[in-house]
Design an enzyme around this catalytic site. Structure first.
Site, short mmCIF file in Angstrom:
data_model
loop_
_atom_site.label_atom_id
_atom_site.label_comp_id
_atom_site.label_asym_id
_atom_site.label_seq_id
_atom_site.Cartn_x
_atom_site.Cartn_y
_atom_site.Cartn_z
N HIS A 1 0.87 -1.40 -0.20
CA HIS A 1 0.02 0.31 -0.16
C HIS A 1 0.67 1.16 -0.18
CE1 HIS A 1 -3.55 2.02 0.07
NE2 HIS A 1 -4.30 0.94 0.56
N THR B 1 -5.18 10.18 -0.04
CA THR B 1 -6.07 9.61 0.70
C THR B 1 -7.08 10.50 1.48
OG1 THR B 1 -5.85 7.87 1.94
CG2 THR B 1 -6.70 6.75 -0.23
N TYR C 1 -13.40 5.03 10.33
CA TYR C 1 -12.70 5.50 9.28
C TYR C 1 -13.56 5.23 8.04
CZ TYR C 1 -8.05 6.04 6.23
OH TYR C 1 -7.07 6.48 5.24
N SER D 1 -12.05 5.79 3.81
CA SER D 1 -11.81 5.81 2.82
C SER D 1 -11.82 6.44 2.25
CB SER D 1 -10.34 5.03 2.81
OG SER D 1 -9.45 5.11 1.75
#
Length: 608
Positions: free
Chosen positions: A322, A449, A436, A438
């Site tokens: 990532h 992001t 959360y 994204s």
């Protein structure tokens, strides 16, 4: 360019996100710290950040801090950072044979790479009004407008070109473990593919000297050779090392290099990408998720920008590292590979592999391992197996409605899904926690992001009404509460997509303070700040005709990792958790919440 939000807006948004998580006394304390920060050290840091941003117009203010956040983390990448997206099966079932699909997807991936590098890949554009802008006419006109003005022409018809600066890292790239901070490495000159099977590493060239792609029939022949190779699994599979703590792995890598494995590691690091061929079929969606999210540890190289995984029955998926990029870049690649390999496959079930000598073309990599490396691999395997054993993955599909019905009722499909998650957690644990979601900021140069904070005073009020006292409210009253949540969620989503969230801004100010050696402001030492950033419910959604499902590990030990998709007439959720949380029960609560919401929207009363 990605805007730096106004500090007063950030503080206001931050306090809005804190409100549902704190009692009155806690909130007053947090509010006081926030306002003191806004008037004092926060203002100074903000002004420094703006000045720094103005001096670096070639990039965005989040780029440096965000790379550091990923690359300085010492956690293993597998389960903590790497995510997966699995492909839908090829609509023509006979093309789902492992060799055929591996060949076709490899060829399509190489076509994508060559198209991108030649500058012919169509720009990624977000169309708010596709009837006007996603047309041949628009493309023809915009083609002749100079690039300094073309983005403005696109804005006029509500089309937003997205940042594609991450795409080059898709190929020939890997994350190298280094002490304290890893490095991203790319070598675009390398012409070979890395193939893993049974824990063994193979390489062969897929691009020739002139930069042309190898014939599909030759790629097929080489992959067939690898699939029929009966070398036993190595006693010490190297793949496990890429699942280690990053400092541990960095030291072991140095040992590998010193033991005469430099050429072999160079081949692994620079390969176009990693193709992982698994020797078993997929049993069900849970097995699919485990296979694509982590697999057995031996047949993956988690540091590669991505592993294209294809199992015995032709089920395919992507596991991606990532730090180099986000879901948007991977999804575009995945969409193109799926479309190309199913609509214009390079080979068919009738195709014969080329009669070439694969034993000469394919090189099996052998690694020299001393006792310390063997011990390191054994330990890495033990840790990997122990962690994976504690991970639960569970799925549901809700078939009583989806995007179509929600749009008809004029509520946000994403807002409703997020509301169901809040309701479910309240039902299961009787509390509202940091959540959360994204959101891509690729509409901006070097955007990454931003966080949408789905837990709000609106979702809390609505969830309490549904969970604690449904009989006290008429369907109309409950509908009104859903609409309020939907409206507020829509606002948060637009703010985040426009770079007007608060998380990245506060993160950058904190990063700036630490990098300047300034004592960490009290604002950041508030327990409430730590709690808000301990995301118990971490969510992400991606919808595409190419993707069957996606998922990732929990971001905290006592959290849920929730991948979800709101389809036209159904909703899918994929949840990961460790033993402190019950993912199966959470999904049952999500199902009940969705059922209640849809019943209310249809004007029905709900049962407790």
């Amino acid at each position: 360019r990605l805007p730096v939000p106004k500090l007063e807006d950030t503080i206001k948004r931050y306090l809005n996100a804190q409100k549902p998580l704190l009692n009155d006394d806690q909130f007053r304390k947090t509010e006081e710290l926030a306002h003191r920060f806004e008037k004092g050290i926060g203002r100074e840091l903000h002004e420094q950040l703006v000045a720094q941003d103005n001096q670096n117009k070639h990039t965005s203010y989040i780029t440096g801090p965000w790379f550091d956040m990923y690359l300085k983390s010492r956690e293993p990448v597998v389960l903590n950072f790497n995510a997966f997206m699995s492909f839908n099966p090829d609509p023509k079932s006979e093309y789902n044979d492992q060799l055929i699909r591996a060949t076709n997807m490899t060829v399509s991936a190489l076509r994508f790479m060559k198209t991108f590098r030649a500058g012919y890949l169509e720009p990624e554009v977000f169309h708010l009004n596709p009837e006007k802008s996603d047309t041949e006419m628009f493309k023809k006109i915009i083609r002749f407008v100079p690039s300094s003005l073309s983005w403005f022409g696109a804005y006029m018809v509500n089309a937003y070109p997205l940042d594609m600066s991450q795409y080059f890292r898709l190929f020939n790239s890997t994350r190298l473990p280094k002490l304290n901070r890893d490095e991203l490495y790319t070598d675009e000159k390398a012409k070979h593919l890395l193939v893993l099977r049974n824990g063994n590493f193979y390489v062969f060239d897929v691009i020739d000297r002139d930069g042309n792609m190898l014939k599909p029939s030759e790629i097929q022949a080489h992959l067939k050779y690898i699939l029929s190779n009966n070398s036993p699994a190595p006693a010490f599979p190297l793949g496990y090392l890429s699942s280690e703590n990053r400092d541990t792995w960095a030291l072991l890598r140095k040992n590998l290099l010193d033991s005469g494995n430099e050429d072999a590691l160079q081949k692994v690091d620079s390969a176009v990408f990693c193709l992982s061929l698994d020797d078993f079929p997929i049993k069900d969606f849970v097995h699919l998720s485990h296979t694509m999210l982590h697999g057995d540890g031996a047949n993956r190289w988690y540091d590669k920008s991505f592993n294209l995984i294809i199992t015995k029955d032709g089920t395919a998926g992507i596991n991606f590292e990532h730090s180099w990029g986000d879901g948007v870049a991977v999804l575009r690649f995945q969409n193109e590979v799926f479309k190309d390999s199913t609509k214009a496959p390079a080979i068919s079930p009738q195709s014969q592999p080329a009669s070439v000598d694969s034993s000469k073309a394919v090189q099996k990599l052998d690694f020299k391992l001393d006792d310390a490396l063997k011990a390191g691999i054994t330990k890495a395997k033990q840790k990997f197996d122990a962690t994976v054993d504690t991970l639960s993955l569970n799925l549901i599909q809700f078939h009583e409605g989806g995007k179509d019905l929600l749009k008809q009722k004029k509520v946000s499909p994403d807002g409703v899904a997020q509301l169901a998650f809040q309701m479910a957690f309240l039902r299961q644990y009787n509390q509202t926690v940091a959540t959360y979601e994204s959101c891509s900021t690729a509409a901006f140069k070097h955007g990454r992001t931003e966080t949408i904070r789905p837990a709000s005073i609106h979702t809390k009020k609505c969830s309490e009404a549904f969970v604690r006292e449904p009989s006290k409210h008429s369907p109309e009253e409950l509908q009104k509460l859903i609409e309020e949540c939907s409206k507020y969620h829509g606002r948060l989503t637009i703010e985040a997509a426009m770079g007007q969230g608060f998380d990245r801004h506060l993160f950058s100010l904190r990063y700036l303070a630490l990098s300047k050696g300034i004592a960490l402001p009290d604002f950041y030492q508030d327990q409430a700040y730590a709690r808000l950033n301990h995301n118990i419910i971490s969510t992400s959604t991606l919808l595409s005709p190419a993707v069957q499902l996606g998922g990732f590990g929990p971001v905290v030990p006592d959290g849920f990792g929730l991948g979800y998709q709101v389809h036209d007439d159904w909703i899918g959720c994929n949840v990961s958790s460790y033993p402190t949380r019950n993912g199966k029960e959470f999904l049952q609560c999500i199902y009940k919440s969705l059922e209640d919401i849809f019943n209310v929207l249809k004007g029905r009363k709900i049962s407790s």
